[in-house]
Every structure is written in C-alpha cells, then in structure tokens.
Write an enzyme that holds these catalytic residues in place. Structure first.
Site, short mmCIF file in Angstrom:
data_model
loop_
_atom_site.label_atom_id
_atom_site.label_comp_id
_atom_site.label_asym_id
_atom_site.label_seq_id
_atom_site.Cartn_x
_atom_site.Cartn_y
_atom_site.Cartn_z
N ASP A 52 -0.13 5.11 0.88
CA ASP A 52 -0.38 6.12 1.92
C ASP A 52 -0.24 5.52 3.32
O ASP A 52 -0.84 4.48 3.62
CB ASP A 52 -1.79 6.70 1.77
CG ASP A 52 -1.93 7.52 0.49
OD1 ASP A 52 -0.97 8.21 0.13
OD2 ASP A 52 -3.00 7.46 -0.14
N GLY A 94 -17.47 6.11 8.75
CA GLY A 94 -18.53 5.55 9.58
C GLY A 94 -19.76 5.15 8.78
O GLY A 94 -20.60 4.42 9.25
N ASP A 149 0.88 -1.16 0.00
CA ASP A 149 0.00 0.00 0.00
C ASP A 149 0.93 1.22 0.00
O ASP A 149 2.12 1.09 0.33
CB ASP A 149 -0.86 -0.05 1.28
CG ASP A 149 -1.53 1.27 1.55
OD1 ASP A 149 -2.23 1.76 0.64
OD2 ASP A 149 -1.35 1.82 2.66
MG LIG Z 1 -2.61 3.18 3.70
#
Ligand SMILES: [Mg+2]
Length: 236
Positions: A34, A65, A32
């Site tokens: 970020d 959420g 990944d």
């Molecule tokens: Mg990430």
C-alpha cells in the site's frame, strides 16, 4: 560551513552510500504494497467501496495516535466493513489498484538479475495477489493477511496466526526469509513506519515517498527516494 554541520553532512553521505552499495548486491528485495507498489491504501479503498470510508478513516486516525495494536485495529476495521467474498471480487474489478510509476520496470530489472522479490503487507492476499501476478511475482513470495469466509461467502474474520497481522509482523517475515534462504543482503522498501521498523532484521531500508511522504520515515531513512527510477539507475 561550520565543522559540525559539515561532519553531519559527511556522515549522512557515508550512511547513504552504504545503502546504495548494499542495494547493488541485494540478494532479496521486499516491498511494502500500500502506497509503495500501488498508489492506494487497499483497506481504505475497500472501505470506501463498501460505503464505510468515513468511519474507517476516523478509526485509522484514532489508531495512529493511540495504543491500539495492529491486529486489534485490523479486526475493528474489518468488523465494520465485513466484506463478503463477492463484494471483494466486485471491488477488485471496479477498482483495480494503480501500480506506482516505474515499479514494473524495477521488478523486471530485479528479476533479470536473478534477485528474489517479495511483497510483504499488512493488507490482504485477496487484494494483493492480482498485483503480484501483474508484476510476475510468484504467489508464494506474497506475505499478507488472509480473510476468512463462511461457505455462504459472508465475511468470517481473518487468520490471526499470520505474522503480518501482528505488531512487528514485517520484521518477523523477513527474519524467517533470511533463516530459510540464507539471504545476507536483504533490502526492505516502503513508505511507512512498519517498513522502517523491519530493518533490522532487513540488512538495509530504502524509504519511498513517491505517493505519500511520511516525515518520520523520510527523516530516519538513510536513503529516501521519490522515484523508482533512482533504484533502476543505481543498478546500471
Ligand atoms: Mg505502505
């Protein structure tokens, strides 16, 4: 120690050693980006640079959420930021992303072993490509979203057909990589829930909390690390 606690602990150790063994023979490693390869969250940084930081942060909280799909949330956020091509170039110059500690050594180490390294991100190619270049990762090994611009350079949306723009997108990319290259020991590494969800199809997942620790990911990871040196050491 009571028996139940002992057997749970033993079970977790067995699970973790399984991931370590697979890591040692990984034929492909997907990161990944970020908060994993870099210390920041690219879109949040871009939003702040364009003066929309607070609006985007509020929206990100709401999306987390709620029931908003990934593509919808991406589209809503980008429609607020609406970065032009020139603005993105300024952003990259003014805010070059910070590589996470020891990621460069780790990627070098994997490349020396002949392991294929990929970057898979829900962020954008224009921001991620310079990171790939710094790590000597070929650009064809970068899977991320693509922004579109009008010929004037104004923001025109993003490629909604890219698998990384959909829910479960990272898993789709990994499944395609396995089909194409026949990888049987593919390891996914990341800080977020979408990274964890990509296993399976990934053969193993390693949770990374060197920049931010997400409790759900930490609890569900068979192997959770906070320093990439742990992965380098395991290869020695
Ligand atoms: Mg990430």
């Amino acid at each position: 120690m009571n028996n139940e606690l002992y057997s749970t602990k033993l079970y977790l150790q067995v699970e973790m050693s399984g991931v370590i063994e697979l890591w040692k023979v990984a034929d492909a490693v997907c990161f990944d980006v970020d908060s994993t390869v870099i210390k920041e969250e690219g879109i949040d940084e871009l939003a702040a640079f364009c003066g929309k930081g607070d609006e985007i942060a509020a929206l990100t909280r709401k999306a987390m959420g709620g029931s908003m799909g990934f593509r919808e949330s991406l589209s809503t956020r980008l429609n607020i930021i609406r970065p032009s091509m020139a603005r993105i170039q300024e952003f990259i110059r003014a805010h070059p992303p910070t590589l996470s500690d020891h990621i460069k050594e780790l990627v070098n180490c994997l490349h020396r072993r002949g392991t294929n390294v990929y970057l898979i991100s829900g962020g954008f190619r224009s921001i991620i490509s310079p990171i790939a270049l710094q790590l000597n990762i070929p650009l064809e090994n970068v899977y991320a979203n693509k922004m579109k611009f009008y010929f004037t350079g104004e923001y025109a949306g993003f490629d909604e057909n890219a698998p990384t723009s959909s829910n479960g997108g990272k898993g789709k990319v990994i499944a395609a990589l396995k089909r194409k290259h026949g990888y049987s020991n593919l390891v996914m590494i990341g800080d977020g829930a979408t990274d964890l969800e990509a296993c399976p199809p990934a053969d193993a997942f390693i949770g990374y909390g060197g920049n931010v620790i997400r409790e759900e990911v930490k609890n569900k990871s068979k192997w959770f690390i906070t320093d990439f040196r742990e992965l380098i050491d395991a290869l020695k």
